[in-house]
Design a protein around this motif. Structure first.
Motif, PDB file in Angstrom:
ATOM      1  N   ASP A  89      -2.157  -6.999   0.901  1.00 42.09           N
ATOM      2  CA  ASP A  89      -2.494  -5.595   0.757  1.00 42.09           C
ATOM      3  C   ASP A  89      -3.354  -5.185   1.948  1.00 42.09           C
ATOM      4  O   ASP A  89      -4.142  -5.984   2.463  1.00 42.09           O
ATOM      5  CB  ASP A  89      -3.249  -5.354  -0.553  1.00 42.09           C
ATOM      6  CG  ASP A  89      -3.580  -3.897  -0.779  1.00 42.09           C
ATOM      7  OD1 ASP A  89      -2.705  -3.146  -1.219  1.00 42.09           O
ATOM      8  OD2 ASP A  89      -4.735  -3.514  -0.505  1.00 42.09           O
ATOM      9  N   TRP A  90      -3.195  -3.934   2.378  1.00 44.72           N
ATOM     10  CA  TRP A  90      -3.966  -3.414   3.516  1.00 44.72           C
ATOM     11  C   TRP A  90      -5.466  -3.546   3.256  1.00 44.72           C
ATOM     12  O   TRP A  90      -6.219  -4.086   4.072  1.00 44.72           O
ATOM     13  CB  TRP A  90      -3.603  -1.954   3.747  1.00 44.72           C
ATOM     14  CG  TRP A  90      -3.140  -1.662   5.131  1.00 44.72           C
ATOM     15  CD1 TRP A  90      -3.413  -2.368   6.261  1.00 44.72           C
ATOM     16  CD2 TRP A  90      -2.315  -0.557   5.542  1.00 44.72           C
ATOM     17  NE1 TRP A  90      -2.808  -1.781   7.343  1.00 44.72           N
ATOM     18  CE2 TRP A  90      -2.130  -0.674   6.937  1.00 44.72           C
ATOM     19  CE3 TRP A  90      -1.726   0.503   4.868  1.00 44.72           C
ATOM     20  CZ2 TRP A  90      -1.383   0.250   7.675  1.00 44.72           C
ATOM     21  CZ3 TRP A  90      -0.975   1.411   5.596  1.00 44.72           C
ATOM     22  CH2 TRP A  90      -0.802   1.288   6.981  1.00 44.72           C
ATOM     23  N   VAL A 125      -3.391   6.380   0.280  1.00 43.55           N
ATOM     24  CA  VAL A 125      -3.370   5.106   1.004  1.00 43.55           C
ATOM     25  C   VAL A 125      -4.789   4.593   1.212  1.00 43.55           C
ATOM     26  O   VAL A 125      -5.092   3.418   0.966  1.00 43.55           O
ATOM     27  CB  VAL A 125      -2.648   5.265   2.361  1.00 43.55           C
ATOM     28  CG1 VAL A 125      -2.841   4.019   3.228  1.00 43.55           C
ATOM     29  CG2 VAL A 125      -1.162   5.502   2.139  1.00 43.55           C
ATOM     30  N   GLU A 171      -6.361   3.589  -2.228  1.00 43.60           N
ATOM     31  CA  GLU A 171      -5.857   2.284  -2.692  1.00 43.60           C
ATOM     32  C   GLU A 171      -6.453   1.148  -1.878  1.00 43.60           C
ATOM     33  O   GLU A 171      -6.852   0.111  -2.427  1.00 43.60           O
ATOM     34  CB  GLU A 171      -4.329   2.277  -2.592  1.00 43.60           C
ATOM     35  CG  GLU A 171      -3.661   1.074  -3.220  1.00 43.60           C
ATOM     36  CD  GLU A 171      -3.592  -0.108  -2.276  1.00 43.60           C
ATOM     37  OE1 GLU A 171      -3.512  -1.275  -2.757  1.00 43.60           O
ATOM     38  OE2 GLU A 171      -3.626   0.108  -1.054  1.00 43.60           O
ATOM     39  N   ALA A 172      -6.534   1.342  -0.558  1.00 41.49           N
ATOM     40  CA  ALA A 172      -7.133   0.309   0.291  1.00 41.49           C
ATOM     41  C   ALA A 172      -8.604   0.109  -0.055  1.00 41.49           C
ATOM     42  O   ALA A 172      -9.104  -1.026  -0.056  1.00 41.49           O
ATOM     43  CB  ALA A 172      -6.975   0.689   1.762  1.00 41.49           C
ATOM     44  N   SER A 229       0.823  -1.212   0.000  1.00 36.33           N
ATOM     45  CA  SER A 229       0.000   0.000   0.000  1.00 36.33           C
ATOM     46  C   SER A 229       0.856   1.260   0.000  1.00 36.33           C
ATOM     47  O   SER A 229       0.576   2.203  -0.755  1.00 36.33           O
ATOM     48  CB  SER A 229      -0.926  -0.009   1.223  1.00 36.33           C
ATOM     49  OG  SER A 229      -1.835  -1.089   1.154  1.00 36.33           O
TER      50      SER A 229
END
Length: 344
Positions: A292-293, A273, A276-277, A130
């Motif tokens: 991935d987070w 961030v 993307e999460a 991330s």
């Protein structure tokens, strides 16, 4: 033998041969000017909240960079399916037998229900993924905002008009819906829908999509700042001296827009961030087995995990909250350090 002239009242002694005494040296050091960067650093160091936030942010980046080393020392990786390797650790439904998701001295953060991935190493690599994507998007958007914003503000005229209209047009897009709708389209440009999508293609697609709608706010800020700067006396003096526009932008404009660039950059990265999460959570970003987070949040929202292992959400959730809060506080501290007149 040196002759001295004493001054009553504790004044500075004067040496006949001209050699300054320690008190004179101290006064000279106090008169030495400091650059804006040095003043900013001094103000930032006095801000305890900013220093602590910076340490937290650096800690997360170090975790991401050193994830392979930590995983090697820990003796596990985020790709081993322990549900197949060690089925005795799980019940018939794929839930860890031990309480709290199988947290133990062997598995520090427990095991993921279903596949049985090690949660600790998956979180480490998820942070790495991330942050890596978010840093790449931030760099791309900052560079684009600098180039287009400063160019529009300095050149003005038709150049300013068309760049401003492009910014207005892109700002009209609903960013989250655009991200969700465009990710499959961008991925299909690289890979046929019948083939499995490589990880690097998904990463490139994420960077392109978030960059496309991420640079306009910084571009607009830099345009306004440059419009104000180009009317200043030092810019007019540079024009009169015959300096070309490129040199004026590079030597005169850019050093004076460092403050908004740094401040906006510290606000943009945590936003990327979370974006993307969110995409990974919705299944259009990074997918398993790549950690991935956001993917961990998606896994935690499934019925199997919610009913049997509520602790699984704790570690990625708390870590993301700490990182986002720390980075936002760092952005406030950077802003205050550059402009001491602002007040929180």
């Amino acid at each position: 033998m040196k002759s001295r002239i004493g001054i009553e009242g504790g004044g500075t002694s004067i040496v006949a041969d001209g050699e300054p005494q320690p008190t004179e040296k101290a006064e000279d050091e106090q008169l030495v000017g400091r650059s804006p960067g040095q003043l900013m650093w001094i103000r930032f160091k006095r801000d305890r909240t900013g220093v602590i936030s910076a340490c937290v942010v650096i800690f997360f980046f170090l975790i991401g960079l050193l994830a392979p080393v930590i995983s090697w020392l820990y003796g596990k990786d985020p790709y081993t399916v322990y549900a197949d390797e060690r089925p005795e650790l799980f019940d018939s439904a794929g839930v860890p037998v031990q309480p709290n998701g199988g947290i133990s001295g062997e598995f520090w953060f427990g095991l993921e229900p279903g596949n049985g991935y090690d949660v600790f190493t998956k979180l480490l690599y998820g942070i790495r993924t991330s942050l890596g994507i978010s840093v790449a998007v931030t760099i791309a958007t900052v560079l684009t905002g600098i180039i287009l914003g400063v160019t529009a503000g300095y050149l003005g005229g038709k150049t300013d008009y068309w760049i401003s209209r492009v910014i207005d047009f892109l700002l009209a897009f609903p960013s989250q819906l655009f991200f969700i709708a465009s990710m499959p389209v961008v991925v299909s440009l690289f890979v046929s829908p019948r083939d499995e999508t490589p990880v690097y293609v998904r990463v490139v697609a994420l960077i392109l999509v978030m960059w496309f709608l991420g640079w306009m706010s910084l571009g607009r800020i830099l345009r306004g700042t440059t419009l104000a700067l180009r009317e200043r006396e030092f810019i007019e003096a540079a024009k009169v001296s015959g300096a070309p526009p490129g040199r004026i932008i590079r030597k005169e404009i850019l050093p004076n827009v460092v403050t908004p660039i740094l401040v906006q950059g510290t606000y943009m990265l945590p936003n990327f961030v979370t974006a993307e999460a969110g995409l990974s959570f919705l299944g259009v970003g990074i997918v398993e087995p790549t950690p991935d987070w956001g993917q961990m949040f998606s896994k935690a929202s499934t019925e199997l995990v919610m009913r049997n292992d509520i602790t699984y959400m704790f570690f990625p959730g708390i870590s993301m909250i700490i990182f986002i809060v720390a980075f936002n506080l760092l952005g406030d501290s950077v802003r205050d350090a550059f402009d001491p007149k602002t007040a929180r």
